[in-house]
Motif scaffolding. Structure first.
Motif, PDB file in Angstrom:
ATOM      1  N   VAL A 183      -1.564   1.886 -23.715  1.00  0.00           N
ATOM      2  CA  VAL A 183      -2.172   1.741 -25.041  1.00  0.00           C
ATOM      3  C   VAL A 183      -3.693   1.737 -24.934  1.00  0.00           C
ATOM      4  N   GLN A 184      -4.209   1.024 -23.942  1.00  0.00           N
ATOM      5  CA  GLN A 184      -5.657   0.953 -23.759  1.00  0.00           C
ATOM      6  C   GLN A 184      -6.242   2.340 -23.484  1.00  0.00           C
ATOM      7  N   ALA A 185      -5.555   3.115 -22.644  1.00  0.00           N
ATOM      8  CA  ALA A 185      -6.030   4.463 -22.333  1.00  0.00           C
ATOM      9  C   ALA A 185      -6.011   5.352 -23.564  1.00  0.00           C
ATOM     10  N   ALA A 186      -4.988   5.168 -24.421  1.00  0.00           N
ATOM     11  CA  ALA A 186      -4.876   5.989 -25.622  1.00  0.00           C
ATOM     12  C   ALA A 186      -5.956   5.644 -26.640  1.00  0.00           C
ATOM     13  N   GLU A 187      -6.432   4.388 -26.611  1.00  0.00           N
ATOM     14  CA  GLU A 187      -7.439   3.947 -27.582  1.00  0.00           C
ATOM     15  C   GLU A 187      -8.866   4.254 -27.141  1.00  0.00           C
ATOM     16  N   GLU A 188      -9.062   4.566 -25.869  1.00  0.00           N
ATOM     17  CA  GLU A 188     -10.410   4.855 -25.382  1.00  0.00           C
ATOM     18  C   GLU A 188     -10.916   6.175 -25.976  1.00  0.00           C
ATOM     19  N   PRO A 189     -12.165   6.206 -26.438  1.00  0.00           N
ATOM     20  CA  PRO A 189     -12.691   7.441 -27.024  1.00  0.00           C
ATOM     21  C   PRO A 189     -12.839   8.531 -25.979  1.00  0.00           C
TER      22      PRO A 189
END
Length: 201
Positions: A183-189
């Motif tokens: 999830v964190q990777a998907a949210e990173e710009p």
């Protein structure tokens, strides 16, 4: 036997004893914290799910087979629970090639017998647990699963497929390091693409 749940409703326990079953699901639970001999460990977990065609329950979509599940460490070490369960179920030893990488999706649709017992949790609740899995007797027909459930956190479409899982499985997977990192990777710009800056017309 009926057991009261925290929501105040009741559910009938699957009877203790041997039950014909068929595997319908393999779900990656990600890397999760567990305790062994007082020590914390982070291990990849997987859940195996079975349908019991002789145990039918009424659902909002009509009668359907009841289900059971069991969580395992994702390991085929000879002392692991997953190794011992699959060896008893298959009734044969793993080859060196299989030990190097056994695709658990192969067990979907495979019939077995589940040994079910009634256990008591630390909070005093009684529940039905899978204690052993063995192959079907020779000549016994393999039941067909009514549906199939496969979820892999390493799949490129894992987050897109996540919403299709039952809520109770979503809640369990959300606790894992693997899901949180995904999830964190998907949210990173996305990094700015300046490859075309200052190029001549």
């Amino acid at each position: 036997m009926l057991t009261a749940t925290s929501e105040g409703t009741t559910r009938e326990l699957i009877p203790a004893g041997m039950h014909t079953a068929v595997c319908y699901g393999v779900v990656d639970l990600g890397v999760r914290k567990s305790e062994f001999n007082g020590k914390e460990k982070w291990q990849r977990k997987v859940m195996i799910l079975w349908e019991l065609p002789d145990e039918i329950a009424e659902t909002e979509n009509g009668p359907a087979p009841r289900t059971m599940s069991k969580q395992f460490n994702l390991s085929l070490h000879e002392k692991s629970s997953l190794y011992q369960m699959l060896s008893a179920w298959r009734n044969k030893a793993f080859t060196e090639e299989e030990l190097a990488g056994f695709d658990l999706r192969q067990i979907i649709g495979q019939g077995c017998q589940l040994s079910v017992s009634h256990e008591t949790s630390s909070k005093g609740k009684t529940y039905a647990a899978v204690k052993a899995v063995v192959g079907l007797p020779k000549g016994m027909p393999v039941p067909e699963p009514t549906h199939c459930l496969i979820f892999d956190l390493d799949d490129e479409n894992a987050l897109a497929n996540f919403a299709q899982l039952p809520e109770w499985l979503q809640d369990r997977i959300k606790e894992s390091q693997t899901y949180q990192a995904l999830v964190q990777a998907a949210e990173e710009p996305w990094p700015a693409d300046d490859s075309e800056e200052n190029l001549p017309f």
